[in-house]
Design an enzyme around this catalytic site. Structure first.
Site, PDB file in Angstrom:
ATOM      1  N   SER A  35       0.819  -1.220   0.000  1.00  0.00           N
ATOM      2  CA  SER A  35       0.000   0.000   0.000  1.00  0.00           C
ATOM      3  C   SER A  35       0.846   1.261   0.000  1.00  0.00           C
ATOM      4  O   SER A  35       0.315   2.371   0.124  1.00  0.00           O
ATOM      5  CB  SER A  35      -0.924   0.013   1.220  1.00  0.00           C
ATOM      6  OG  SER A  35      -0.169   0.121   2.422  1.00  0.00           O
ATOM      7  N   ASN A 121      -2.723  -0.901  13.140  1.00  0.00           N
ATOM      8  CA  ASN A 121      -4.154  -0.600  13.099  1.00  0.00           C
ATOM      9  C   ASN A 121      -4.456   0.794  13.654  1.00  0.00           C
ATOM     10  O   ASN A 121      -5.123   1.604  13.015  1.00  0.00           O
ATOM     11  CB  ASN A 121      -4.942  -1.653  13.881  1.00  0.00           C
ATOM     12  CG  ASN A 121      -4.822  -3.035  13.265  1.00  0.00           C
ATOM     13  OD1 ASN A 121      -4.238  -3.199  12.194  1.00  0.00           O
ATOM     14  ND2 ASN A 121      -5.376  -4.027  13.942  1.00  0.00           N
ATOM     15  N   THR A 166     -38.382  29.218 -12.472  1.00  0.00           N
ATOM     16  CA  THR A 166     -38.781  27.942 -11.876  1.00  0.00           C
ATOM     17  C   THR A 166     -39.144  27.025 -13.039  1.00  0.00           C
ATOM     18  O   THR A 166     -39.699  27.486 -14.040  1.00  0.00           O
ATOM     19  CB  THR A 166     -39.988  28.086 -10.925  1.00  0.00           C
ATOM     20  OG1 THR A 166     -41.142  28.497 -11.679  1.00  0.00           O
ATOM     21  CG2 THR A 166     -39.714  29.106  -9.828  1.00  0.00           C
ATOM     22  N   HIS A 167     -38.796  25.745 -12.920  1.00  0.00           N
ATOM     23  CA  HIS A 167     -39.011  24.792 -14.019  1.00  0.00           C
ATOM     24  C   HIS A 167     -38.304  25.249 -15.300  1.00  0.00           C
ATOM     25  O   HIS A 167     -38.712  24.875 -16.403  1.00  0.00           O
ATOM     26  CB  HIS A 167     -40.507  24.588 -14.301  1.00  0.00           C
ATOM     27  CG  HIS A 167     -41.324  24.291 -13.088  1.00  0.00           C
ATOM     28  ND1 HIS A 167     -41.408  23.031 -12.535  1.00  0.00           N
ATOM     29  CD2 HIS A 167     -42.080  25.103 -12.292  1.00  0.00           C
ATOM     30  CE1 HIS A 167     -42.190  23.068 -11.477  1.00  0.00           C
ATOM     31  NE2 HIS A 167     -42.599  24.315 -11.301  1.00  0.00           N
ATOM     32  N   SER A 288     -13.311  25.712 -30.458  1.00  0.00           N
ATOM     33  CA  SER A 288     -13.582  24.482 -31.192  1.00  0.00           C
ATOM     34  C   SER A 288     -12.444  24.225 -32.165  1.00  0.00           C
ATOM     35  O   SER A 288     -11.907  25.149 -32.775  1.00  0.00           O
ATOM     36  CB  SER A 288     -14.904  24.611 -31.956  1.00  0.00           C
ATOM     37  OG  SER A 288     -15.035  23.601 -32.937  1.00  0.00           O
ATOM     38  N   LYS A 294     -16.576  29.516 -32.005  1.00  0.00           N
ATOM     39  CA  LYS A 294     -17.053  28.969 -30.741  1.00  0.00           C
ATOM     40  C   LYS A 294     -16.257  29.478 -29.540  1.00  0.00           C
ATOM     41  O   LYS A 294     -15.046  29.626 -29.579  1.00  0.00           O
ATOM     42  CB  LYS A 294     -16.982  27.441 -30.758  1.00  0.00           C
ATOM     43  CG  LYS A 294     -17.919  26.761 -31.721  1.00  0.00           C
ATOM     44  CD  LYS A 294     -19.375  26.971 -31.345  1.00  0.00           C
ATOM     45  CE  LYS A 294     -19.746  26.321 -30.027  1.00  0.00           C
ATOM     46  NZ  LYS A 294     -19.564  24.859 -30.036  1.00  0.00           N
ATOM     47  N   ASN A 296     -16.545  28.038 -25.772  1.00  0.00           N
ATOM     48  CA  ASN A 296     -17.238  27.040 -24.960  1.00  0.00           C
ATOM     49  C   ASN A 296     -16.961  27.240 -23.467  1.00  0.00           C
ATOM     50  O   ASN A 296     -15.807  27.452 -23.080  1.00  0.00           O
ATOM     51  CB  ASN A 296     -16.790  25.634 -25.368  1.00  0.00           C
ATOM     52  CG  ASN A 296     -17.079  25.341 -26.825  1.00  0.00           C
ATOM     53  OD1 ASN A 296     -18.108  25.757 -27.354  1.00  0.00           O
ATOM     54  ND2 ASN A 296     -16.177  24.629 -27.481  1.00  0.00           N
ATOM     55  N   GLU A 301     -18.534  23.077 -17.615  1.00  0.00           N
ATOM     56  CA  GLU A 301     -18.860  21.720 -18.021  1.00  0.00           C
ATOM     57  C   GLU A 301     -17.954  20.694 -17.344  1.00  0.00           C
ATOM     58  O   GLU A 301     -18.405  19.621 -16.921  1.00  0.00           O
ATOM     59  CB  GLU A 301     -18.758  21.605 -19.539  1.00  0.00           C
ATOM     60  CG  GLU A 301     -19.811  22.447 -20.263  1.00  0.00           C
ATOM     61  CD  GLU A 301     -19.622  22.443 -21.774  1.00  0.00           C
ATOM     62  OE1 GLU A 301     -18.680  21.769 -22.259  1.00  0.00           O
ATOM     63  OE2 GLU A 301     -20.402  23.113 -22.466  1.00  0.00           O
ATOM     64  N   TYR A 328     -10.477  -4.159  13.077  1.00  0.00           N
ATOM     65  CA  TYR A 328      -9.795  -3.795  11.835  1.00  0.00           C
ATOM     66  C   TYR A 328      -9.863  -4.951  10.844  1.00  0.00           C
ATOM     67  O   TYR A 328      -9.706  -6.116  11.204  1.00  0.00           O
ATOM     68  CB  TYR A 328      -8.325  -3.444  12.101  1.00  0.00           C
ATOM     69  CG  TYR A 328      -7.606  -3.040  10.834  1.00  0.00           C
ATOM     70  CD1 TYR A 328      -7.723  -1.752  10.332  1.00  0.00           C
ATOM     71  CD2 TYR A 328      -6.851  -3.964  10.116  1.00  0.00           C
ATOM     72  CE1 TYR A 328      -7.101  -1.389   9.141  1.00  0.00           C
ATOM     73  CE2 TYR A 328      -6.218  -3.620   8.936  1.00  0.00           C
ATOM     74  CZ  TYR A 328      -6.351  -2.333   8.452  1.00  0.00           C
ATOM     75  OH  TYR A 328      -5.744  -1.981   7.273  1.00  0.00           O
ATOM     76  N   GLN A 333      -7.627  -0.910   4.019  1.00  0.00           N
ATOM     77  CA  GLN A 333      -6.457  -0.355   3.338  1.00  0.00           C
ATOM     78  C   GLN A 333      -6.896   0.539   2.182  1.00  0.00           C
ATOM     79  O   GLN A 333      -6.195   1.475   1.807  1.00  0.00           O
ATOM     80  CB  GLN A 333      -5.574  -1.485   2.815  1.00  0.00           C
ATOM     81  CG  GLN A 333      -4.344  -1.005   2.038  1.00  0.00           C
ATOM     82  CD  GLN A 333      -3.390  -2.127   1.738  1.00  0.00           C
ATOM     83  OE1 GLN A 333      -2.846  -2.756   2.647  1.00  0.00           O
ATOM     84  NE2 GLN A 333      -3.194  -2.415   0.461  1.00  0.00           N
TER      85      GLN A 333
END
Length: 471
Positions: A35, A121, A166-167, A288, A294, A296, A301, A328, A333
Site C-alpha cells: 500500500s 491498526n 422555476t421549471h 472548437s 465557438k 465554450n 462543463e 480492523y 487499506q
C-alpha cells in the site's frame, strides 16, 4: 545474537510481522498487499504521530531519556530522507514499515522500540485522520474563496434585475445579486458539513493498539492535545475499524460537487447566446477545433462532470464498510482511495470555478431585454388582492388576462386599462404602475427576498458566514 533493531530489516515488506512465516510472500500477492504507493502521501503525519508516540513511551517509562532522544532525532532525519523520495524506488509494503526501517538505519536498536504497544491498526487510523483534518481545512478555504467570489459578484450587481426561473421557465423579476447569493448559501451549508466532518475526525485512535488497547500507561489525552485532536476514542475495538468520519468527508465533498454542478449548469445556460446574461472570461473557456466562432464554457462543463465521481466515491466507501465485522479488516487499506480522490478532485475544481466567477460579468442589456411583462402576472394578482379580492379569485382573473393577451398577440402590459377592467372592475388607472420589474423586485421586502434592502442585508450575512473559522 541478532540485534533486535536488525530483525526483519533485510526482508523488505516483512519487517513488522515476518517472524511467524517460513515462506516468502507469493509474487502474485506482493503487489496486492503493498500500500506504500497509496499511503506514502501521509508520511509527514506518520512521522509526526511517531514522535508523539515516542514521547508518550518516555512518559510511561518504556523508553529512557537517551533512547527517546535518539528516536526523536532519528525521526527528524527520516523526514529529511522521505522528503522528495519516490516510493517506487523502495520495496517496503507501507509507510509504517518504511519509516521504521529508515529509523533503525539511522539510530540502530533504539528504533526498534518505537513500535512498543502500538499496532499498525491504530497507527494507520491516526495518520489518515491527521491527513484528513488538514485536507478538510484546505477544502474549507477553497469553498470560502468560491463563496467570496460569488459575494463579490453580488455586490457589484445589486441594481441589476433579471428573470428568475422555476421549471426553467421565466417566473418573477429578481436581482442578479439575489441569484449570485442563492449559490453562496449552499456553500455555507457545505462549510457546516466540512466543520462537522473535521470535528468527527479529530478523535485520537492512537493507544487503541490492534484491538484491545495499549498495555503500557501512555497518556492518550496528552497525545491528543499534542497532535491537535479534540478527544480520544472511547472504545479500542471501534477505534481501529471506524471510518465513519471519512464517509462524512465524502458526503460533504459529494454535496459540494452537487452544488458546483448546479452553479455550473446556470453558468452554461446564462453564458449561452440564447440567454446571454453572463459573459465568462476567455481564460476559463476553450474554442472548437473545427468552428472558429465557438467559445465554450468548459470550466463549467468540466466542473459539472466532476460531481459524478464525487458522489461515486461516497457510494464506494459506504459499500466498502457495510459488511465488515468488528475491529480492523484489511479492506480498510482502500479507505484512502476515495478520500484522496475526493480531496484532489475538489482541490482541482474549486479554484477553477472561483476564478471563473471572479472574471465573469453580467450583461445588463440582455437581462433587461428578457424581462417579459408576463413575469409581472403575480404582481397584477397582488394588485387585486390589495383591492380586496381573495387571492384565488385574483389568480383566476389574471389567468384570463394572460390568455386574452396571448389571443391578441400582445403582452399583458400592452392591454389597455379598459381591457383589464373588462376582466374585473377592480382594475383602475393606477394598474400600469404594476408593470415595472424593479418595482416588482423591491416589493419583496421581507428578509431573504429580492428587494433592494433585503439583498443588501443578505450580502452582509453571507460575508459574515464566509468569514467564520472552520473550528
Amino acid at each position: 545474537m541478532t540485534d533486535p533493531g536488525e530483525a526483519g530489516a533485510g526482508a523488505p515488506g516483512h519487517g513488522l510481522w515476518g517472524g511467524r512465516f517460513s515462506e516468502e510472500m507469493a509474487p502474485e500477492m506482493a503487489p496486492l498487499n503493498r500500500s506504500l504507493d497509496m499511503d506514502f502521501r501521509f508520511w509527514p503525519q506518520d512521522v509526526r504521530a511517531s514522535r508523539t508516540w515516542a514521547r508518550a513511551l518516555l512518559r510511561a517509562g518504556v523508553l529512557t531519556h537517551a533512547e527517546w532522544q535518539d528516536i526523536d532525532a532519528g525521526l527528524q532525519m527520516v523526514a529529511t530522507r522521505l522528503e522528495g523520495m519516490d516510493p517506487a524506488t523502495v520495496e517496503d509494503e507501507d509507510i509504517h514499515s518504511l519509516v521504521e526501517r529508515l529509523l533503525v538505519e539511522e539510530v540502530g536498536g533504539a528504533g526498534a522500540k518505537l513500535h512498543t504497544g502500538r499496532s499498525r491498526n491504530d497507527q494507520a487510523a491516526t495518520d489518515v485522520r491527521l491527513w484528513g483534518m488538514d485536507a478538510v481545512a484546505s477544502l474549507d478555504g477553497q469553498v470560502v474563496r468560491l463563496g467570496s467570489a460569488l459575494a463579490d459578484l453580488a455586490a457589484g450587481s445589486q441594481e441589476l434585475v433579471m428573470p428568475g426561473y422555476t421549471h426553467l421557465q421565466r417566473a418573477q423579476p429578481v436581482r442578479a445579486a439575489h441569484w449570485a447569493l442563492s449559490h453562496v448559501w449552499p456553500l455555507v451549508r457545505d462549510r457546516a458539513r466540512l466543520r462537522a466532518a473535521a470535528e468527527e475526525a479529530a478523535v485520537l485512535p492512537l493507544g487503541a493498539g490492534a484491538i484491545g488497547g495499549c498495555p503500557f500507561a501512555v497518556d492518550r489525552a496528552a497525545m491528543a492535545r499534542e497532535l491537535g485532536f479534540h478527544s480520544v476514542t472511547p472504545n479500542s475495538m471501534d477505534a481501529v475499524g471506524d471510518r465513519d468520519w471519512i464517509v462524512s468527508v465524502l458526503f460533504a465533498g459529494a454535496m459540494i460537487g452537487v452544488h458546483l454542478s448546479r452553479l455550473c449548469e446556470d453558468l452554461v445556460l446564462f453564458a449561452s447566446e440564447e440567454f446571454g446574461f453572463l459573459k465568462l472570461s476567455d481564460g476559463y473557456c476553450t474554442g472548437s477545433s473545427l468552428m472558429p466562432q465557438k467559445k465554450n464554457p468548459d470550466v463549467a462543463e468540466l466542473a459539472r462532470g466532476k460531481s459524478g465521481r464525487l458522489v461515486g466515491n461516497l457510494v464506494s466507501m459506504m459499500i466498502q464498510l457495510k459488511g465488515l465485522p468488528t475491529g480492523y479488516n484489511r479492506d480498510l487499506q482502500d479507505d484512502k482511495a476515495a478520500l484522496y480522490d475526493t480531496v484532489d478532485t475538489l482541490e482541482l475544481t474549486l479554484p477553477a470555478v472561483a476564478g471563473a466567477i471572479g472574471g465573469a460579468a453580467f450583461q445588463p442589456a440582455r437581462m433587461e431585454a428578457a424581462l417579459d411583462p408576463a413575469l409581472l402576472a403575480t404582481d397584477l394578482a397582488d394588485y387585486l388582492v390589495r383591492k380586496g379580492l381573495p387571492f384565488r379569485t385574483s389568480h383566476e382573473v389574471v389567468g384570463r388576462v394572460v390568455r386574452r393577451a396571448e389571443a391578441l398577440g400582445c403582452s399583458i402590459a400592452e392591454l389597455s386599462t379598459e381591457a383589464l377592467a373588462e376582466e374585473h372592475e377592480a382594475f383602475g388607472p393606477g394598474v400600469t404602475e404594476v408593470f415595472d420589474p424593479v418595482r416588482s423586485a423591491d416589493a419583496r421586502v421581507v428578509s431573504g427576498s429580492t428587494g433592494r434592502e433585503a439583498v443588501a442585508a443578505q450580502l452582509e450575512q453571507a460575508r459574515e458566514a464566509l468569514g467564520a473559522g472552520l473550528w
